[in-house]
Design an enzyme around this catalytic site. Structure first.
Site, mmCIF file in Angstrom:
data_model
loop_
_atom_site.group_PDB
_atom_site.id
_atom_site.type_symbol
_atom_site.label_atom_id
_atom_site.label_comp_id
_atom_site.label_asym_id
_atom_site.label_seq_id
_atom_site.Cartn_x
_atom_site.Cartn_y
_atom_site.Cartn_z
ATOM 1 N N ASP A 34 0.808 -1.220 0.000
ATOM 2 C CA ASP A 34 0.000 0.000 0.000
ATOM 3 C C ASP A 34 0.844 1.273 0.000
ATOM 4 O O ASP A 34 0.429 2.303 0.496
ATOM 5 C CB ASP A 34 -0.959 0.006 1.193
ATOM 6 C CG ASP A 34 -0.250 -0.036 2.533
ATOM 7 O OD1 ASP A 34 0.974 -0.311 2.575
ATOM 8 O OD2 ASP A 34 -0.915 0.195 3.551
ATOM 9 N N ASP A 113 7.148 -4.889 13.789
ATOM 10 C CA ASP A 113 7.984 -3.706 13.632
ATOM 11 C C ASP A 113 8.253 -3.027 14.975
ATOM 12 O O ASP A 113 9.352 -2.558 15.233
ATOM 13 C CB ASP A 113 7.396 -2.727 12.630
ATOM 14 C CG ASP A 113 5.928 -2.398 12.866
ATOM 15 O OD1 ASP A 113 5.268 -3.083 13.671
ATOM 16 O OD2 ASP A 113 5.434 -1.451 12.238
#
Length: 169
Positions: A34, A113
């Site tokens: 994205d 992350d």
């Protein structure tokens, strides 16, 4: 447990394993679906790969900068060091993956992350990021982009317009 969190972490584990263990690449660039990229997206990584080998305190080069708002950035050639893992399009070295894979959590309680940021910060590692981001969110929906406030945040972010990475090969 958050199923999405575990699913995304497993996806990255698999991608890292294939790149570094199966194909034995020295460096690999990871990009989410994205994101739009700047014209010099790949040139940024090509011109900075040597830094990951030259400086053992570095573990990644990111195309993203969380502080890369239109109102505060101006120099598309300036690079910065950060103790924060910016993500959103990044290059990782095989050396960093070999270290990271030993610490990888099979069933994370937080995003991969976020966990990665914590793990490498504890080891004194840093990333290189451009002052002006080389990636930009374009998705309306996703695992981490869900609210109008997040859309407004990403809309305020700059995207580099150069066709090359400041004269670097």
């Amino acid at each position: 447990r958050d199923y999405n969190t575990a699913k995304i972490a497993h996806h990255y584990w698999t991608a890292f394993e294939r790149a570094f263990m199966e194909h034995r690449f020295e460096h690999a660039v990871f990009l989410e679906e994205d994101l739009a990229v700047a014209p010099d997206f790949l040139a940024l990584f090509r011109s900075t790969a040597w830094l990951l080998k030259a400086d053992p305190s570095l573990w990644c080069v990111s195309a993203w900068n969380d502080q890369g708002f239109y109102a505060v950035v101006s120099d598309e050639c300036r690079l910065q060091r950060t103790t924060y893992f910016p993500g959103l399009g990044f290059m990782l070295s095989r050396t960093a993956w070999l270290e990271l894979r030993e610490m990888w959590v099979d069933t994370p309680l937080m995003g991969w992350d976020y966990w990665t940021r914590t793990a490498f910060r504890q080891r004194g590692k840093e990333c290189i990021q451009p002052e002006v981001p080389r990636t930009h969110h374009i998705s309306e929906h996703g695992a981490s982009v869900r609210t109008k406030q997040q859309h407004k945040f990403f809309a305020a972010m700059a995207l580099a317009r150069r066709s090359s990475s400041c004269g670097a090969a």
